[in-house]
Scaffold this motif. Structure first.
Motif, mmCIF file in Angstrom:
data_model
loop_
_atom_site.group_PDB
_atom_site.id
_atom_site.type_symbol
_atom_site.label_atom_id
_atom_site.label_comp_id
_atom_site.label_asym_id
_atom_site.label_seq_id
_atom_site.Cartn_x
_atom_site.Cartn_y
_atom_site.Cartn_z
ATOM 1 N N ASN A 3 13.149 48.965 29.510
ATOM 2 C CA ASN A 3 12.309 49.575 30.506
ATOM 3 C C ASN A 3 11.396 50.490 29.499
ATOM 4 O O ASN A 3 11.771 51.219 28.690
ATOM 5 N N GLN A 33 6.156 39.048 44.175
ATOM 6 C CA GLN A 33 5.273 39.893 43.266
ATOM 7 C C GLN A 33 4.076 39.709 43.555
ATOM 8 O O GLN A 33 3.369 38.928 44.312
ATOM 9 N N TYR A 54 9.941 46.358 39.326
ATOM 10 C CA TYR A 54 9.379 46.699 37.875
ATOM 11 C C TYR A 54 7.698 46.665 38.186
ATOM 12 O O TYR A 54 7.533 45.737 39.149
ATOM 13 N N THR A 56 4.633 45.493 35.499
ATOM 14 C CA THR A 56 4.537 45.024 34.138
ATOM 15 C C THR A 56 3.136 44.972 33.808
ATOM 16 O O THR A 56 2.417 44.490 34.645
ATOM 17 N N SER A 70 6.981 46.602 30.257
ATOM 18 C CA SER A 70 7.785 46.730 31.605
ATOM 19 C C SER A 70 8.538 47.930 31.857
ATOM 20 O O SER A 70 9.074 48.397 31.242
ATOM 21 N N TYR A 71 8.102 48.476 33.305
ATOM 22 C CA TYR A 71 8.749 49.771 33.760
ATOM 23 C C TYR A 71 9.674 49.474 34.952
ATOM 24 O O TYR A 71 9.067 48.957 36.019
ATOM 25 N N ALA A 72 11.039 49.974 35.006
ATOM 26 C CA ALA A 72 11.597 49.865 36.102
ATOM 27 C C ALA A 72 10.916 50.972 37.143
ATOM 28 O O ALA A 72 10.687 52.310 36.863
#
Length: 183
Positions: A3, A33, A54, A56, A70-72
């Motif tokens: 992350n 997505q 996520y 991204t 990418s981030y949760a």
């Protein structure tokens, strides 16, 4: 990717010629997505699956390589972001398939892109050798029409009905027995 940690993505993408990959496939993971932005500099995607949500950021592609971050995010926020994407979304089922020591991701598209099946492999370097499974068809790594952001935009028609059969037959014609390739 961890992350928030930047990494480099190197992948090769192929059409799938037939269904024989299913014998070695793991259970499907369903993805929804959407794309918040696509420019010459890259894309911003939101993705939701059973495994989480996520956001991204993918940089501009240079050959087969691009940067990715990418981030949760909390599921509720991801759902709100997906709503902002409008029709610039897609759904697919991903199956992991092992072949001669490599893991392939086989994406079976749903909805407007139903009938399209693509396999990709992530590499450590662009010139890395790998065994090509007998169920692969033509390579589409550098064909913009097969980028997920393009599929979500539905700017190009994808395989449905008779055209699906045609693409499958064309892919089967390109398949040779096991072979190893490098770009």
């Amino acid at each position: 990717m961890e992350n928030g940690r930047a990494s480099v993505e190197i992948e090769r993408k192929f059409l799938v010629a037939n269904e024989t990959w299913r014998a070695a496939a793991g259970p499907p993971i369903r993805y929804r997505q959407g794309y918040l932005s696509k420019t010459a500099l890259g894309t911003v995607r939101v993705r939701v699956s059973d495994g989480g949500a996520y956001v991204t950021i993918k940089g501009r592609r240079r050959g087969l390589t691009r940067h990715e971050l990418s981030y949760a995010v909390p599921l509720g926020e991801a759902e709100e972001l997906l709503a902002l994407c409008g029709s610039w979304t897609l759904e697919k089922e991903r199956h992991l398939v092992e072949h001669q020591g490599s893991i392939w991701e086989v994406d079976v598209y749903l909805g407007a892109a139903a009938g399209l099946v693509v396999a990709e492999i992530e590499l450590e370097r662009e010139d890395q050798l790998f065994a090509i499974p007998p169920w692969l068809g033509p390579e589409v790594s550098l064909d913009r029409r097969y980028r997920n952001s393009s599929i979500a935009l539905q700017a190009e028609p994808y395989v449905t009905g008779e055209s699906s059969r045609t693409v499958t037959l064309q892919a089967e014609a390109c398949v040779a027995s096991e072979r190893t390739v490098a770009l």
